[in-house]
Design a protein around this motif. Structure first.
Motif, PDB file in Angstrom:
ATOM      1  N   GLU A  38     -38.296  47.522  14.561  1.00 21.59           N
ATOM      2  CA  GLU A  38     -39.560  47.096  13.951  1.00 21.59           C
ATOM      3  C   GLU A  38     -39.342  45.793  13.181  1.00 21.59           C
ATOM      4  OE1 GLU A  38     -41.420  50.115  11.660  1.00 21.59           O
ATOM      5  OE2 GLU A  38     -41.063  51.688  13.137  1.00 21.59           O
ATOM      6  N   PRO A  39     -39.135  44.683  13.896  1.00 24.69           N
ATOM      7  CA  PRO A  39     -38.813  43.422  13.214  1.00 24.69           C
ATOM      8  C   PRO A  39     -39.934  42.886  12.345  1.00 24.69           C
ATOM      9  CG  PRO A  39     -39.203  43.057  15.553  1.00 24.69           C
ATOM     10  CD  PRO A  39     -39.131  44.547  15.360  1.00 24.69           C
ATOM     11  N   TRP A  40     -41.173  43.306  12.586  1.00 28.86           N
ATOM     12  CA  TRP A  40     -42.282  42.871  11.736  1.00 28.86           C
ATOM     13  C   TRP A  40     -42.491  43.798  10.537  1.00 28.86           C
ATOM     14  CZ3 TRP A  40     -43.604  38.129  12.757  1.00 28.86           C
ATOM     15  CH2 TRP A  40     -43.627  37.653  14.073  1.00 28.86           C
ATOM     16  N   GLY A  41     -41.699  44.856  10.443  1.00 25.76           N
ATOM     17  CA  GLY A  41     -41.919  45.867   9.423  1.00 25.76           C
ATOM     18  C   GLY A  41     -41.430  45.475   8.039  1.00 25.76           C
ATOM     19  N   GLU A  42     -41.882  46.234   7.039  1.00 27.44           N
ATOM     20  CA  GLU A  42     -41.535  45.959   5.644  1.00 27.44           C
ATOM     21  C   GLU A  42     -40.029  45.991   5.406  1.00 27.44           C
ATOM     22  OE1 GLU A  42     -43.567  45.053   3.329  1.00 27.44           O
ATOM     23  OE2 GLU A  42     -45.503  45.436   4.278  1.00 27.44           O
ATOM     24  N   ASP A  43     -39.364  47.016   5.945  1.00 24.46           N
ATOM     25  CA  ASP A  43     -37.935  47.189   5.702  1.00 24.46           C
ATOM     26  C   ASP A  43     -37.139  46.038   6.305  1.00 24.46           C
ATOM     27  OD1 ASP A  43     -35.574  48.467   4.879  1.00 24.46           O
ATOM     28  OD2 ASP A  43     -35.426  49.601   6.764  1.00 24.46           O
ATOM     29  N   HIS A  44     -37.439  45.708   7.543  1.00 23.36           N
ATOM     30  CA  HIS A  44     -36.712  44.653   8.248  1.00 23.36           C
ATOM     31  C   HIS A  44     -36.886  43.306   7.554  1.00 23.36           C
ATOM     32  CE1 HIS A  44     -34.961  43.457  12.296  1.00 23.36           C
ATOM     33  NE2 HIS A  44     -35.186  42.293  11.722  1.00 23.36           N
ATOM     34  N   GLN A  45     -38.129  42.962   7.201  1.00 23.49           N
ATOM     35  CA  GLN A  45     -38.378  41.658   6.598  1.00 23.49           C
ATOM     36  C   GLN A  45     -37.768  41.541   5.208  1.00 23.49           C
ATOM     37  OE1 GLN A  45     -39.652  38.876   7.959  1.00 23.49           O
ATOM     38  NE2 GLN A  45     -39.717  39.955   9.923  1.00 23.49           N
ATOM     39  N   LEU A  46     -37.802  42.619   4.428  1.00 21.18           N
ATOM     40  CA  LEU A  46     -37.183  42.544   3.105  1.00 21.18           C
ATOM     41  C   LEU A  46     -35.671  42.413   3.225  1.00 21.18           C
ATOM     42  CD1 LEU A  46     -37.297  42.575   0.025  1.00 21.18           C
ATOM     43  CD2 LEU A  46     -37.185  45.075   0.122  1.00 21.18           C
ATOM     44  N   ALA A  47     -35.056  43.158   4.132  1.00 18.05           N
ATOM     45  CA  ALA A  47     -33.608  43.063   4.312  1.00 18.05           C
ATOM     46  C   ALA A  47     -33.206  41.636   4.681  1.00 18.05           C
ATOM     47  CB  ALA A  47     -33.150  44.048   5.391  1.00 18.05           C
ATOM     48  N   LEU A  48     -33.957  41.026   5.585  1.00 19.41           N
ATOM     49  CA  LEU A  48     -33.654  39.652   5.987  1.00 19.41           C
ATOM     50  C   LEU A  48     -33.875  38.681   4.828  1.00 19.41           C
ATOM     51  CD1 LEU A  48     -32.747  37.931   8.352  1.00 19.41           C
ATOM     52  CD2 LEU A  48     -35.130  37.830   9.132  1.00 19.41           C
ATOM     53  N   HIS A  49     -34.952  38.892   4.088  1.00 22.02           N
ATOM     54  CA  HIS A  49     -35.234  38.018   2.942  1.00 22.02           C
ATOM     55  C   HIS A  49     -34.104  38.084   1.910  1.00 22.02           C
ATOM     56  CE1 HIS A  49     -37.835  35.762   0.204  1.00 22.02           C
ATOM     57  NE2 HIS A  49     -37.432  36.567  -0.753  1.00 22.02           N
ATOM     58  N   LEU A  50     -33.581  39.259   1.655  1.00 22.02           N
ATOM     59  CA  LEU A  50     -32.484  39.401   0.706  1.00 22.02           C
ATOM     60  C   LEU A  50     -31.241  38.654   1.183  1.00 22.02           C
ATOM     61  CD1 LEU A  50     -32.919  43.193  -0.150  1.00 22.02           C
ATOM     62  CD2 LEU A  50     -33.319  41.267  -1.713  1.00 22.02           C
ATOM     63  N   CYS A  51     -30.942  38.762   2.469  1.00 20.71           N
ATOM     64  CA  CYS A  51     -29.795  38.031   3.017  1.00 20.71           C
ATOM     65  C   CYS A  51     -29.978  36.526   2.840  1.00 20.71           C
ATOM     66  CB  CYS A  51     -29.622  38.360   4.499  1.00 20.71           C
ATOM     67  SG  CYS A  51     -29.073  40.052   4.843  1.00 20.71           S
ATOM     68  N   TYR A  52     -31.178  36.043   3.075  1.00 23.40           N
ATOM     69  CA  TYR A  52     -31.434  34.608   2.964  1.00 23.40           C
ATOM     70  C   TYR A  52     -31.414  34.136   1.514  1.00 23.40           C
ATOM     71  CZ  TYR A  52     -32.802  34.339   7.900  1.00 23.40           C
ATOM     72  OH  TYR A  52     -32.809  34.357   9.268  1.00 23.40           O
ATOM     73  N   GLU A  53     -31.831  34.973   0.584  1.00 24.91           N
ATOM     74  CA  GLU A  53     -31.830  34.554  -0.820  1.00 24.91           C
ATOM     75  C   GLU A  53     -30.420  34.243  -1.318  1.00 24.91           C
ATOM     76  OE1 GLU A  53     -34.061  33.830  -3.415  1.00 24.91           O
ATOM     77  OE2 GLU A  53     -35.293  33.587  -1.615  1.00 24.91           O
ATOM     78  N   LEU A  54     -29.407  34.806  -0.672  1.00 22.16           N
ATOM     79  CA  LEU A  54     -28.033  34.491  -1.050  1.00 22.16           C
ATOM     80  C   LEU A  54     -27.719  33.024  -0.796  1.00 22.16           C
ATOM     81  CD1 LEU A  54     -26.283  37.666   0.394  1.00 22.16           C
ATOM     82  CD2 LEU A  54     -26.702  37.159  -2.018  1.00 22.16           C
ATOM     83  N   HIS A  55     -28.435  32.392   0.141  1.00 24.21           N
ATOM     84  CA  HIS A  55     -28.248  30.968   0.426  1.00 24.21           C
ATOM     85  C   HIS A  55     -29.149  30.086  -0.439  1.00 24.21           C
ATOM     86  CE1 HIS A  55     -25.805  31.869   3.949  1.00 24.21           C
ATOM     87  NE2 HIS A  55     -26.747  32.677   4.383  1.00 24.21           N
ATOM     88  N   ASP A  56     -30.089  30.694  -1.152  1.00 25.59           N
ATOM     89  CA  ASP A  56     -31.038  29.923  -1.957  1.00 25.59           C
ATOM     90  C   ASP A  56     -30.710  30.058  -3.440  1.00 25.59           C
ATOM     91  OD1 ASP A  56     -32.332  29.024   0.292  1.00 25.59           O
ATOM     92  OD2 ASP A  56     -33.859  30.566   0.277  1.00 25.59           O
TER      93      ASP A  56
END
Length: 331
Positions: A38-56
């Motif tokens: 479920e790549p459009w789902g809440e869990d998937h998008q938050l997990a990806l966002h957290l990974c990206y915040e490590l670069h920001d």
């Protein structure tokens, strides 16, 4: 960001558990990765966002060394693959670059997006929700696009640098677009702290920003990153004019409209620069990037369309577009 968000399922829970276990080698992924279906789902998008915040900006209480941990990078890759595949599936068929560019330059006379809604019938509560959604990107405006700079060269790089320089206030920190957006939030009684509303924003909002970062972080997707950024610059000026008028009608005042008034003029200039100075020069130097630039246009349309559908669907049903309602407007 003052605190970590709550998990929304096993994927985001696994990321949070790993990041709070201490430095790398102090713990491994502490939960089964769950499903990536479920790549459009809440869990998937938050997990990806957290990974990206490590670069920001990083995450509160999280060791900075996690940014390049091999296990977490592999996990992020498993999140990226189905998300990018889902975007590609909805973006197809991608038209040729010239055709796609001509379509971007023509605004439909019967537009139905959030800016039209806010101008014609929006209430102050809708405006406040809209600013909360947009804060996920605009409080770090242009940061995801900076990843493009070392990945393109020559004239295209020089012009792109000039555009991004404007995004950061052209040497005047108080004019940086992120600062203007923070002032606008405060004018509407909202907390302008970075990441303050992360728990409230839904998956369609996160997907818009996650796609920007995904494209920017991968050299192989540099053409798509340029196309995505160009979409924002080319289409921004008319929408900004509608939003400035809507927010003024809803009591925004000078600080509550300055951000969008700034974009009416700035993005009208950037539209010319990005078309002729970035896209044309990039494709002339690297013809193989033409299809990727066109895909970037289409990819932006996919995530922006989903975001717009979410907002308008909730608002027209009389519901909040956030995961839970905002506190009462202090005004």
């Amino acid at each position: 960001m003052s605190a970590l968000p709550a998990a929304r399922g096993p994927l985001s829970a696994a990321v949070l558990a790993l990041l709070t276990a201490g430095p790398p080698a102090a713990g491994r992924l502490l939960a089964a990765p769950g499903t990536f279906a479920e790549p459009w789902g809440e869990d998937h998008q938050l997990a990806l966002h957290l990974c990206y915040e490590l670069h920001d900006r990083g995450l509160p209480g999280v060791w900075d060394g996690w940014e390049w941990d091999p296990e977490l990078l592999r996990f992020r890759q498993e999140l990226e693959r189905p998300f990018l595949a889902a975007v590609r599936a909805e973006a197809e068929p991608v038209p040729p670059l010239r055709e796609a560019l001509e379509a971007l330059l023509t605004e439909p006379p019967d537009g139905t997006g959030p800016s039209y809604f806010l101008l014609a019938e929006g209430e102050r509560r809708h405006a406040r929700e809209y600013l909360v959604h947009r804060s996920v990107y605009h409080l770090k405006e242009a940061d995801p696009q900076l990843w493009m700079l070392p990945r393109i060269h020559g004239s295209a790089q020089a012009v792109l640098t000039a555009i991004l320089y404007d995004e950061y206030g052209a040497g005047r920190p108080e004019r940086a677009h992120a600062s203007l957006f923070a002032r606008m939030m405060a004018a509407f009684g909202l907390d302008p702290g970075y990441g303050h509303y992360l728990d409230l924003v839904p998956a369609p909002t996160l997907a818009v920003v996650n796609l920007m970062t995904l494209l920017g972080l991968h050299r192989a997707l540099r053409g798509a990153a340029v196309g995505h950024f160009a979409t924002v610059e080319i289409t921004s000026s008319p929408g900004s004019a509608r939003l400035a008028a809507a927010l003024e009608r809803l009591g925004g005042g000078p600080d509550g409209t300055l951000f969008y008034r700034e974009h009416i003029e700035a993005d009208a200039v950037h539209e010319q620069l990005v078309r002729r100075g970035v896209i044309e020069e990039l494709v002339a130097a690297e013809p193989q990037c033409a299809r990727d630039v066109a895909f970037g246009f289409a990819a932006a349309g996919v995530v922006d369309g989903r975001f717009a559908d979410h907002l308008l669907g909730r608002w027209r049903a009389g519901r909040t577009s956030l995961r839970s309602p905002l506190p009462d407007d202090p005004l």
